[in-house]
Design a protein around this motif. Structure first.
Motif, short mmCIF file in Angstrom:
data_model
loop_
_atom_site.label_atom_id
_atom_site.label_comp_id
_atom_site.label_asym_id
_atom_site.label_seq_id
_atom_site.Cartn_x
_atom_site.Cartn_y
_atom_site.Cartn_z
N GLY A 1 -3.16 9.00 -5.45
CA GLY A 1 -1.93 9.72 -5.75
C GLY A 1 -2.18 11.02 -6.48
O GLY A 1 -1.50 12.02 -6.22
N VAL B 1 0.83 -1.20 0.00
CA VAL B 1 0.00 0.00 0.00
C VAL B 1 0.87 1.26 0.00
O VAL B 1 0.66 2.19 -0.80
N THR C 1 -5.06 3.44 -6.03
CA THR C 1 -3.86 4.18 -5.64
C THR C 1 -3.56 5.30 -6.64
O THR C 1 -3.04 6.35 -6.24
N TRP D 1 -6.16 -2.26 -7.78
CA TRP D 1 -5.12 -1.63 -6.98
C TRP D 1 -4.61 -0.36 -7.68
O TRP D 1 -4.41 0.68 -7.05
N ALA E 1 2.22 6.17 -7.19
CA ALA E 1 1.14 6.95 -7.79
C ALA E 1 1.37 8.45 -7.61
O ALA E 1 1.09 9.25 -8.52
N LEU F 1 2.79 1.57 -3.44
CA LEU F 1 1.92 1.93 -4.56
C LEU F 1 1.43 3.37 -4.46
O LEU F 1 1.34 4.08 -5.46
N LEU F 2 1.12 3.81 -3.25
CA LEU F 2 0.73 5.21 -3.08
C LEU F 2 1.88 6.15 -3.42
O LEU F 2 1.68 7.20 -4.04
#
Length: 409
Positions: A390, A300, A386, A382, A307, A303-304
């Protein structure tokens, strides 16, 4: 001259990483001077080449062997060196013609082709395998059935795949680098493609860095230094990119039997060493070690961050839902790539006068393969979630060009 330096530097770097990793894994003790050919074979497989195994144990015995694995640490080393060498002469340029880029890439490709041919021809050897000092070993000596294992490369296929790999690296380098020029006809795609490509490469490299740090901490606190460095130098991306997909909810199928085994963490070996084909996912791993759920948290965060980077490098005119779509497509392609290059398959068996029967303690099997479309399908939501988050978090980030123009208008 710069093309020659780029290619030679990449091959030497890959060979050095391979040699150090194989040395840490104990391959320096291979009989009959097999170490150098094994290093060459490792470099060939790192760019997608094919190494064929063959076995011989006399008229009264039978052997079977096979190996399919890509040492992604070596692959990553070569890709980074080639990308740097390819982009360096192009920096500080606004636009480059298609013919100019093609000519520069062709010079590298020709030298790379020659280097690959040399490595593929050098990657062949045959050596004996000891059966030990027990009754089976005595039978092998008595009947001249001591096994010999050899390997060679499929030169045409390895060279072809290696050149395709090089083309992929060069294209990706152009997509990732903000300072590299693109042909005028492709400039309209850079706003949507380049930020996403950069974010995915940054995500993959961040996974590797985290994996290396964790491995070094484990080596410092729990020992197994040689084993740890072998993993870092040969297969760290294999492990951390596998962990990335598992954190997203993907499932891999596999099995471990006999003398084969997967490197650290040993929980992988525990899950897969069963009589039947096993599932490797968050649930099955958590049954052996509850700390595996931290993979979800790490995914998590990563990926954030990816992004956010993607949105911050994109023009201000790109909307949040477009960021989400770009992130979803980029992540799906990234997971697809991981599933293709992360497969592992190895087997070995020996039978002497029916003793062993290609099984028991004389045989081994290891394979690991993804549920491909399930993994890719999970990457899409996902990426959407994200990517949207982002984009929202990067709304107030100062961007190049358009934001400044809007502020002064």
């Amino acid at each position: 001259m710069h093309a020659l330096v780029t290619v030679v530097g990449a091959l030497l770097a890959m060979a050095a990483v391979s040699a150090l990793g194989l040395w840490a894994a104990g391959a320096a003790d291979l009989p009959d001077g097999a170490f150098a050919p094994v290093v060459a074979a490792t470099v060939v497989t790192a760019v997608g080449g094919t190494v064929k195994l063959s076995g011989s144990a006399g008229d009264l015995a039978d052997t079977q062997a096979g190996l399919t694995v890509i040492p992604l640490s070596v692959t990553l080393t070569g890709a980074l060196v080639i990308a740097w060498g390819f982009l360096r002469p192009l920096r500080h340029r606004a636009v480059a013609g298609t013919a100019e880029l093609a000519g520069w890439a062709a010079r590298i490709a020709v030298l790379w082709l020659l280097g690959l041919i040399g490595l593929a021809l050098a990657a062949r050897h045959t050596f004996d395998i000891s059966l030990g000092n027990d009754a089976l070993g005595e039978l092998g000596d008595l009947f001249g059935a001591s096994p010999r294992i050899g390997f060679t490369t499929d030169v045409p296929l390895s060279v072809f795949v290696g050149v395709v790999w090089l083309a992929g690296v060069l294209v990706l380098a152009l997509l990732v680098s903000r300072g590299a020029p693109l042909p005028a006809g492709l400039l309209r795609f850079q706003a949507s493609v380049r930020p996403a490509a950069y974010a995915m490469v940054a995500l993959l490299l961040a996974c590797v860095v985290i994996g290396v740090v964790v491995a070094l901490v484990v080596a410092a606190t729990r020992g197994h230094v040689a084993e740890t460095f072998a993993v870092i130098l040969l297969g760290m991306p294999n492990l951390v990119w596998l962990a990335l997909t598992i954190g997203l909810g993907a499932t891999w199928n596999g099995r471990v039997e006999g003398p084969f085994g997967l490197p650290m963490p040993h929980v992988l070996d525990e899950v897969l060493r069963t009589p039947d084909i096993s599932e490797l996912n968050l649930r099955t791993l958590a049954e052996h070690d509850g700390r595996v759920w931290w993979l979800l948290v790490v995914d998590v965060v990563l990926l954030l961050a990816a992004a956010f980077v993607m949105a911050a490098r994109s023009p201000a005119r790109v909307r949040a839902w477009q960021h989400a779509v770009h992130m979803a497509l980029a992540l799906a392609l990234t997971v697809f790539m991981i599933c293709l290059v992360g497969r592992v398959s190895a087997h070995y068996g020996l039978s002497v006068l029916g003793i062993g029967d290609l099984g028991g303690g004389l045989a081994g099997e290891l394979f690991l393969r993804p549920r491909l479309w399930g993994a890719v399908g999970l990457a899409v939501p996902w990426g959407l979630l994200t990517g949207f988050a982002g984009a929202l978090s990067a709304r107030h980030v100062r961007r190049r060009g358009e934001v400044r123009a809007e502020q002064t208008g």
